[in-house]
Design an enzyme around this catalytic site. Structure first.
Site, mmCIF file in Angstrom:
data_model
loop_
_atom_site.group_PDB
_atom_site.id
_atom_site.type_symbol
_atom_site.label_atom_id
_atom_site.label_comp_id
_atom_site.label_asym_id
_atom_site.label_seq_id
_atom_site.Cartn_x
_atom_site.Cartn_y
_atom_site.Cartn_z
ATOM 1 N N ARG A 76 -1.964 -0.261 12.123
ATOM 2 C CA ARG A 76 -2.778 -0.528 13.313
ATOM 3 C C ARG A 76 -2.271 0.227 14.536
ATOM 4 O O ARG A 76 -3.040 0.521 15.451
ATOM 5 C CB ARG A 76 -2.849 -2.034 13.569
ATOM 6 C CG ARG A 76 -1.544 -2.688 13.961
ATOM 7 C CD ARG A 76 -1.592 -4.206 13.803
ATOM 8 N NE ARG A 76 -1.594 -4.586 12.393
ATOM 9 C CZ ARG A 76 -1.696 -5.836 11.968
ATOM 10 N NH1 ARG A 76 -1.804 -6.830 12.840
ATOM 11 N NH2 ARG A 76 -1.695 -6.113 10.678
ATOM 12 N N ASP B 237 6.311 -3.309 9.643
ATOM 13 C CA ASP B 237 5.500 -3.095 8.450
ATOM 14 C C ASP B 237 4.011 -3.239 8.739
ATOM 15 O O ASP B 237 3.188 -3.102 7.840
ATOM 16 C CB ASP B 237 5.918 -4.065 7.339
ATOM 17 C CG ASP B 237 5.326 -3.695 5.989
ATOM 18 O OD1 ASP B 237 5.004 -2.502 5.802
ATOM 19 O OD2 ASP B 237 5.169 -4.576 5.127
ATOM 20 N N LYS C 42 -6.336 5.882 8.395
ATOM 21 C CA LYS C 42 -4.889 5.688 8.400
ATOM 22 C C LYS C 42 -4.226 6.675 7.440
ATOM 23 O O LYS C 42 -4.577 6.740 6.266
ATOM 24 C CB LYS C 42 -4.578 4.250 7.984
ATOM 25 C CG LYS C 42 -3.103 3.932 7.762
ATOM 26 C CD LYS C 42 -2.929 2.507 7.239
ATOM 27 C CE LYS C 42 -1.518 2.222 6.765
ATOM 28 N NZ LYS C 42 -1.373 0.879 6.173
ATOM 29 N N ASP D 293 -0.710 4.674 0.663
ATOM 30 C CA ASP D 293 -0.991 3.975 1.911
ATOM 31 C C ASP D 293 -1.753 4.848 2.896
ATOM 32 O O ASP D 293 -2.072 4.391 3.999
ATOM 33 C CB ASP D 293 0.317 3.485 2.540
ATOM 34 C CG ASP D 293 0.107 2.278 3.448
ATOM 35 O OD1 ASP D 293 -0.835 1.500 3.188
ATOM 36 O OD2 ASP D 293 0.873 2.112 4.410
ATOM 37 N N LYS E 94 9.884 -3.556 3.123
ATOM 38 C CA LYS E 94 9.133 -4.192 2.052
ATOM 39 C C LYS E 94 10.053 -4.583 0.904
ATOM 40 O O LYS E 94 11.112 -3.976 0.716
ATOM 41 C CB LYS E 94 8.069 -3.226 1.519
ATOM 42 C CG LYS E 94 6.957 -2.884 2.475
ATOM 43 C CD LYS E 94 6.006 -1.897 1.820
ATOM 44 C CE LYS E 94 4.853 -1.550 2.749
ATOM 45 N NZ LYS E 94 3.963 -2.709 2.979
ATOM 46 N N GLU F 27 2.431 -1.110 10.623
ATOM 47 C CA GLU F 27 2.411 0.167 11.332
ATOM 48 C C GLU F 27 1.034 0.797 11.391
ATOM 49 O O GLU F 27 0.726 1.578 12.292
ATOM 50 C CB GLU F 27 3.395 1.138 10.659
ATOM 51 C CG GLU F 27 2.899 1.859 9.435
ATOM 52 C CD GLU F 27 2.546 0.948 8.263
ATOM 53 O OE1 GLU F 27 1.637 1.288 7.489
ATOM 54 O OE2 GLU F 27 3.192 -0.113 8.113
ATOM 55 N N ASP G 101 5.147 4.289 3.057
ATOM 56 C CA ASP G 101 5.436 3.137 3.901
ATOM 57 C C ASP G 101 6.546 2.294 3.295
ATOM 58 O O ASP G 101 6.329 1.546 2.345
ATOM 59 C CB ASP G 101 4.168 2.293 4.076
ATOM 60 C CG ASP G 101 4.390 1.108 5.000
ATOM 61 O OD1 ASP G 101 5.383 1.123 5.755
ATOM 62 O OD2 ASP G 101 3.561 0.178 4.974
#
Length: 486
Positions: A333, A329, A247, A270, A259, A331, A252
């Site tokens: 996956r 949030d 990833k 992230d 968030k 994202e 993010d």
């Protein structure tokens, strides 16, 4: 502004003789009384001031003593890290930058590897500054009578470099690090290693190939997404093909499902999964492992704007599966799904592994020092766990609960992004939809990818977790015929 990449590490090498005039380091084993390694008779060591506890350090005149506990690998790793930190703290005063570490005659290769790894990464320091860096330890020589440990130390240094480079990528502030920067960093690292190829695809290619997940997640940012593909061809024909997917969310915000402000600044890390994959490919290529390995990093910035994707959207992933978005949030996956589907359709992998800071649920379940391991194949799960144990990274296998599998189905699309239930497990079940029949493991590193304090060989900030495991995992397939895997 100074933030050189890669961060310089302590050079660790082996020798069979001491250097005249170079400060010595002795080792001490826990016990009553404390047992000192060789060299104690040559120096004025006050046993009352010496501890054999793993990582305990004390200065004895011009020499140092470091405790290695009971001599377990973790004790040696902690000792190496603690020693370098103590020497760094003392370097400004004494000016000492090189030391000879006197090892016991019966020291094992495992202990030498662990100590080398700890010493190399334990003193890691990442700081963006306009000031000159402080004086620090530059080198350690491990002095042992026999046997020779040159190969052991060389590999440990490679693992340390991978950990450090992964930390560098994740620690870089996101005003510098966007998808294009991450791709450029991968290209630069690849050029330094013969045989490692790095290809970068832009947003136009992603649109042509219909990477709906990556494009949706990256659509809210003015800094477009990238797809990074690193290829190590192995050393011959018929070698198994391991595909690693990381990833690469360079920042993010959570998107429209934004968030909370507290902790959002940490979201520069992230992309730790992508960093681990990039660093692992570099390490695998440096070792020249006889196994084919491809690394895929879908890189995007999840931002808020008028072009951001929304809860309730239906997106078409690479390969045609449609996904109902329920939380912007979640994202990670979505970008991983595209990359997994791409790997299955185009790369003919024998083994597929993804790694990501994916769910807060794993932090609640396993804490901050253990990675979550999901797998469709028992042999692969065992390999990952044992590879991690070998290099000092801990994994715990989690179940893929079939009674929750139906919850991944959507009423208005093929699948839904965030099914109800235990978040780490349902995220893994979502990703499984894109893995075909390939033996697959999902590594959720949301907990151990970041640290807020020093422990063992870890420092505060990005930890580089998983890079060493991926290299060691690749080595377990080295030389195996492709048709024997899975």
């Amino acid at each position: 502004m100074r933030a050189p990449l890669p961060t310089p590490l302590v050079t660790v090498e082996v020798a069979d003789t001491l250097r005249r005039g170079v400060p010595a380091v002795l080792v001490a084993f826990a016990g009553d009384p404390v047992r000192l390694g060789p060299g104690a008779a040559d120096l004025d060591v006050d046993l009352d001031e010496v501890s054999g506890k793993a990582g305990a350090t004390s200065r004895q005149g011009s020499a140092w003593v470091v405790g290695v506990g009971d001599g377990a690998p973790g004790d040696w790793r902690k000792a190496g890290a603690s020693l370098v930190r103590a020497l760094n703290a003392d370097a400004e005063r004494t000016g000492g930058t090189t030391f000879d570490v006197r090892l016991p005659e019966d020291v094992t290769a495992v202990a030498v590897a662990a100590f080398t790894l700890g010493a190399a990464v334990g003193g890691y320091r990442f700081k963006v500054t306009g000031e000159e860096p402080p004086k620090r330890v530059k080198s350690l020589r491990l002095v042992a009578a026999a046997p020779a440990f040159a190969d052991v130390v060389r590999k440990a240094n490679t693992l340390a470099a991978a950990t450090s480079f992964s930390r560098d990528l994740a620690n870089m502030p996101s005003n510098v690090k966007d998808p294009s920067w991450l791709a450029a960093a991968a290209v630069k690292a690849g050029r330094a290693v013969p045989g490692l190829q790095v290809d970068v695809r832009d947003e136009k290619w992603l649109a042509e190939q219909r990477f709906g997940g990556v494009l949706a997640v990256g659509g809210g940012s003015a800094r477009p997404p990238r797809f990074i593909e690193l290829t190590w061809p192995g050393t011959g024909v018929g070698q198994p093909h391991l595909v690693l997917v990381g990833k690469g969310i360079t920042f993010d915000t959570g998107g429209i499902s934004i968030k909370p402000a507290d902790g959002m600044h940490l979201m520069r890390t992230d992309m730790s999964g992508g960093a681990a994959v990039i660093a692992a490919l570099v390490g695998i290529a440096k070792q020249g492992l006889p196994v084919r390995v491809t690394g895929l990093v879908p890189a995007a910035e999840n931002h808020v704007s008028g072009t951001a994707y929304r809860p309730g959207d239906v997106i078409t992933q690479y390969g045609g599966i449609t996904t109902e978005v329920t939380n912007t949030d979640a994202e990670g996956r979505l970008v991983l799904a595209d990359a997994l589907a791409y790997a299955v359709r185009n790369l003919e992998p024998d083994v597929l592994v993804d790694v990501a800071t994916l769910t807060g649920a794993m932090k609640v379940t396993l804490g901050l020092r253990t990675g979550g391991l999901f797998a469709t194949d028992d042999d692969l799960a065992t390999r990952v766990a044992e590879a991690g144990a070998e290099v000092g990274e801990r994994w715990w296998r989690m179940p893929l609960l079939e009674d929750l599998a139906e919850d991944v189905r959507s009423d208005i699309a093929d699948i839904r992004q965030c099914p109800p239930g235990p978040g780490g497990i349902t995220a893994a079940l979502f990703l499984r939809e894109f893995t075909g029949n390939v033996p697959w493991a999902h590594l959720d590193i949301a907990g151990p990818a970041r640290a807020d304090k020093v422990y063992d060989e870890v420092v505060a900030g990005a930890t580089g977790f998983a890079a060493r495991t991926l290299i060691e995992l690749a080595e377990t397939y080295a030389g195996a015929p492709a048709n024997t895997i899975g």
